[in-house]
Design a protein around this motif. Structure first.
Motif, PDB file in Angstrom:
ATOM      1  N   PRO A 114      37.000  40.925  33.568  1.00 28.93           N
ATOM      2  CA  PRO A 114      38.237  39.756  33.171  1.00 28.93           C
ATOM      3  C   PRO A 114      38.092  40.171  31.249  1.00 28.93           C
ATOM      4  O   PRO A 114      39.562  40.334  30.564  1.00 28.93           O
ATOM      5  N   TYR A 120      40.678  43.567  31.178  1.00 28.65           N
ATOM      6  CA  TYR A 120      41.573  43.324  31.755  1.00 28.65           C
ATOM      7  C   TYR A 120      42.908  44.086  30.851  1.00 28.65           C
ATOM      8  O   TYR A 120      43.004  44.195  29.414  1.00 28.65           O
ATOM      9  N   VAL A 136      44.221  45.183  39.485  1.00 29.85           N
ATOM     10  CA  VAL A 136      45.064  43.617  39.073  1.00 29.85           C
ATOM     11  C   VAL A 136      46.128  42.976  40.043  1.00 29.85           C
ATOM     12  O   VAL A 136      46.119  41.618  39.562  1.00 29.85           O
TER      13      VAL A 136
END
Length: 565
Positions: free
Chosen positions: A163, A166, A189
Motif C-alpha cells: 500500500p 500504491y 490495482v
C-alpha cells in the motif's frame, strides 16, 4: 549412457537455475520487461512489491525459494502480457472482474476462444511452457528450513509495503488507470475494486451529505395524439464514420455514407473504445452514463440486473409497444439477455433463436432474421413494435478475410487489419441499405423511424485516428477516441430532427431523443432527462452543470427507479 547424459544435463541446468546470480538476473530482466509494458517508472515499486507479495505467499506454502521467485515473476509477466492484448483490442486493461465475470461465463469464454484464438493459443502455449519449467524447478528446489512463523512474517512485511507504493493518489479514480495502458500494475490495482464491491462502495457515495430530493411524479397514461410508428434501432457493431477520415481516400469512398435522411452527419459520444458493445447499449436503453459507475462500467449488465426500473423499453411499453432485441450472441453472454429482460424487454432473440451458426454472420443475416420477426409480429400482434437489431460483422478480429461481397474500388492502405475492417464496414453499410429499403417498402401501411448508431470505434482504425486527430487518447474520455456517429431515417413519416441537433450527443441521451423524434409521450423522468440534455448541450457525465446531473440521479434513486450501492 544417454540416460546418464540426460541426468547430467538436467543436473547442470538445475544448478544454474537454482543459483542466486540466475535468480537476480531473472528479477532484473523481468523488471525491465514489465517496465516496457507499464511505461511509468513511478509505478514500478508497486509492481515489484506485488511480485514480492506473490513470492512470499508461495514461499510460505512451498518453502522453496527459487520456485517462489520464478513463479511470481512468471505469473506477473503473463498477466501483463494478457493485459496488453486486452488493451490493444478493448482499450481497457486486464481487471480482476474479467476473471470474476467473464472468466466464469462459459458463453463469454467460448466467444473469446472462437474470436481471439490467434491471441489465446500463443499465450496458452507460453503458460504450458512456464508450468513445465516451474514444475521441474519445484522438484529440484530443496525446502528451506525457515520456520512457518518467520515465513508468515515475510508475507506480512511484503503486504504491508504494497500500500505504501500504491501508484494512484488517494482520491484518484481507478477507472482512468485501467484506460491508461498500465499493463503491469492495472490488474493488481483492480483488487481494490473487489474490496470496494464487498463493502458496498459505489455511485451512492457521491450523494452522501447532499440534500434530499423529491421523487418524480407518477407516470400517467401515454397520451399520444398522432400515430404510433414502429421504431427500429440498429446497433452497427464497431463502426465509426469513415467519411470523416481523409486518409487512403476513405473520405471520398464513404462521402455519402453515415448520413441521416436530411443529409447531415451527426456525432455520437460513447463511453467505450475497441469493445464493450454492452456498455453503449446500457446507456442507450437506460439514459445513464456508464462512467458514473466508475470501475463497474464494463460489468454493468451483471451488477445492475434488476436495479434499473425505468428504461427506453418500459417507456415504450407504457405507450403500447411490443419491445424486442435481436442479438448475435447467446442470451447469457456477459449477462446481457437477462439484463435487458430486467429493464423491461418482452423478448430477446439471441444466437439460438435466430438460428445463427457463427457469431459474425454478415449483417444481412441479422436483418433477414429481423424481417422474419417483424412479418410474424404484424400477422399476430396489433401493437406497434420497438425492435433493436445488434450486428456483428465489423467486429474484430480482422486476421481473416470475412467480406463475402466486397465493394468495388476500396483503396488499400497496405495495413491488412485496417483494409479488412474497411471492407467489412462497407459490406455492413450495404446490408443496412437493404434493411432500410424493406422499411421503406412497408412505410405506407407501417410508418417507422430507423435509428442507426456506431457503438464504439474499432482498434483497427486506432493509429489512423490517432494520426488525424491529435487529441486522440484512450485514457481521455473526452477525446476523439470516443466519437462515433448516428443516423436517423423516417419511413412514411416526418421526423422532428430537433432533439438530435447538437454538435455532439452523448449516447445516454440518444434514447430520449428518439422518443421525442417519434412523437412518443414522455414520462416525468424522461421529460427531465430531455431537459437535462438541453441544459447540458448534449453532454451527460461531463455536463458543465454536474449538479443538475446528480440531482437527476438522486431523483431516480428516490423514485425507486435506480438501486445503487
Amino acid at each position: 549412457m544417454a540416460r546418464k547424459i540426460s541426468e547430467k544435463l538436467m543436473h547442470g541446468l538445475s544448478a544454474v537455475a537454482l543459483h542466486p546470480a540466475t535468480a537476480a538476473a531473472a528479477i532484473l530482466l523481468c523488471t525491465a520487461f514489465l517496465f516496457l509494458l507499464e511505461r511509468a517508472v513511478e509505478h514500478m515499486p508497486f509492481v515489484m512489491l506485488c511480485v514480492l507479495g506473490i513470492a512470499t505467499l508461495l514461499f510460505l506454502a512451498s518453502r522453496r525459494v527459487y520456485f517462489s521467485i520464478y513463479t511470481a515473476l512468471a505469473a506477473t509477466v503473463l498477466v501483463a502480457i494478457v493485459s496488453v492484448l486486452k488493451y490493444r483490442t478493448k482499450g481497457f486493461d486486464l481487471h480482476i472482474y474479467d476473471i470474476v465475470f467473464t472468466g466464469t461465463d462459459p458463453k463469454a469464454f467460448a466467444f473469446l476462444i472462437n474470436g481471439f484464438a490467434s491471441y489465446i493459443v500463443p499465450v496458452a502455449g507460453l503458460m504450458i511452457c512456464c508450468l513445465i519449467v516451474l514444475s521441474i524447478v519445484f522438484i529440484r528446489d530443496g525446502k528451506h528450513k525457515m520456520t512457518t512463523l518467520k515465513r508468515t512474517g515475510l508475507v506480512a512485511v511484503a503486504f504491508a509495503l504494497i500500500p505504501l507504493s500504491y501508484p494512484l493518489k488517494a482520491d484518484e479514480p481507478r477507472y482512468f488507470h485501467y484506460l491508461g495502458g498500465f499493463n503491469a500494475s492495472a490488474f493488481f490495482v483492480s483488487f481494490l475494486d473487489l474490496r470496494d464491491a464487498a463493502i458496498g462502495r459505489g455511485i451512492a457515495d457521491r450523494f452522501a451529505g447532499l440534500p434530499d430530493v423529491e421523487p418524480f411524479a407518477e407516470a400517467g397514461p401515454c397520451d399520444m395524439t398522432g400515430p404510433k410508428p414502429d421504431i427500429f434501432v440498429v446497433l452497427s457493431e464497431s463502426q465509426t464514420d469513415l467519411g470523416r477520415l481523409n486518409q487512403y481516400g476513405l473520405d471520398q469512398k464513404f462521402a455519402d455514407r453515415f448520413k441521416s435522411a436530411d443529409g447531415k452527419r451527426r456525432e455520437l459520444r460513447v463511453e467505450t473504445f475497441g469493445g464493450g458493445t454492452w456498455i453503449s447499449n446500457f446507456s442507450l436503453m437506460t439514459g445513464l452514463s456508464s462512467l458514473d459507475f466508475g470501475w463497474r462500467a464494463p460489468y454493468l449488465t451483471t451488477t445492475m440486473e434488476g436495479k434499473v426500473q425505468q428504461s427506453l423499453a418500459t417507456e415504450l411499453a407504457r405507450c403500447g409497444y411490443r419491445t424486442a432485441v435481436l442479438m448475435p450472441m447467446d442470451h447469457g453472454f456477459v449477462n446481457e439477455g437477462p439484463f435487458l429482460e430486467s429493464i423491461g424487454f418482452d423478448e430477446v432473440l439471441d444466437y439460438n433463436r435466430i438460428g445463427a451458426s457463427e457469431y459474425a454472420h454478415p449483417d444481412r443475416f441479422n436483418f433477414e432474421s429481423a424481417r422474419s420477426f417483424i412479418e410474424e409480429h404484424r400477422k399476430t400482434d396489433g401493437r406497434p413494435l420497438f425492435l433493436e437489431v445488434q450486428t456483428m460483422f465489423a467486429h474484430s478480429p480482422y486476421s481473416d478475410h470475412r467480406a463475402e461481397d466486397e465493394p468495388d474500388s476500396l483503396t488499400d492502405s497496405g495495413i491488412f487489419e485496417l483494409d479488412e475492417y474497411v471492407r467489412r464496414v462497407a459490406q455492413s453499410q450495404q446490408d443496412f441499405d437493404w434493411y432500410l429499403a424493406q422499411a421503406q417498402a412497408d412505410s405506407t401501411e407501417h410508418p417507422s423511424i430507423v435509428l442507426e448508431f456506431g457503438d464504439h470505434q474499432s482498434f483497427a482504425t486506432r493509429e489512423l485516428v490517432n494520426h488525424l486527430y491529435p487529441d486522440f487518447a484512450v485514457d481521455e474520455l473526452t477525446s476523439s477516441a470516443y466519437r462515433t456517429y448516428f443516423t436517423v431515417h423516417g419511413m412514411g413519416m416526418d421526423v422532428d430532427m430537433t432533439p438530435f441537433d447538437f454538435a455532439s450527443l452523448d449516447i445516454g441521451y440518444l434514447g430520449v431523443s428518439l422518443l421525442e423524434a417519434a412523437g412518443v409521450a414522455k414520462s416525468p423522468m424522461f421529460a427531465e432527462l430531455a431537459a437535462l440534455r438541453d441544459i447540458c448541450e448534449g453532454r451527460l457525465h461531463f455536463c458543465a452543470d454536474r449538479a443538475a446531473v446528480d440531482r437527476h440521479l438522486q431523483k431516480r434513486i428516490a423514485s425507486g427507479y435506480l438501486t445503487v450501492q
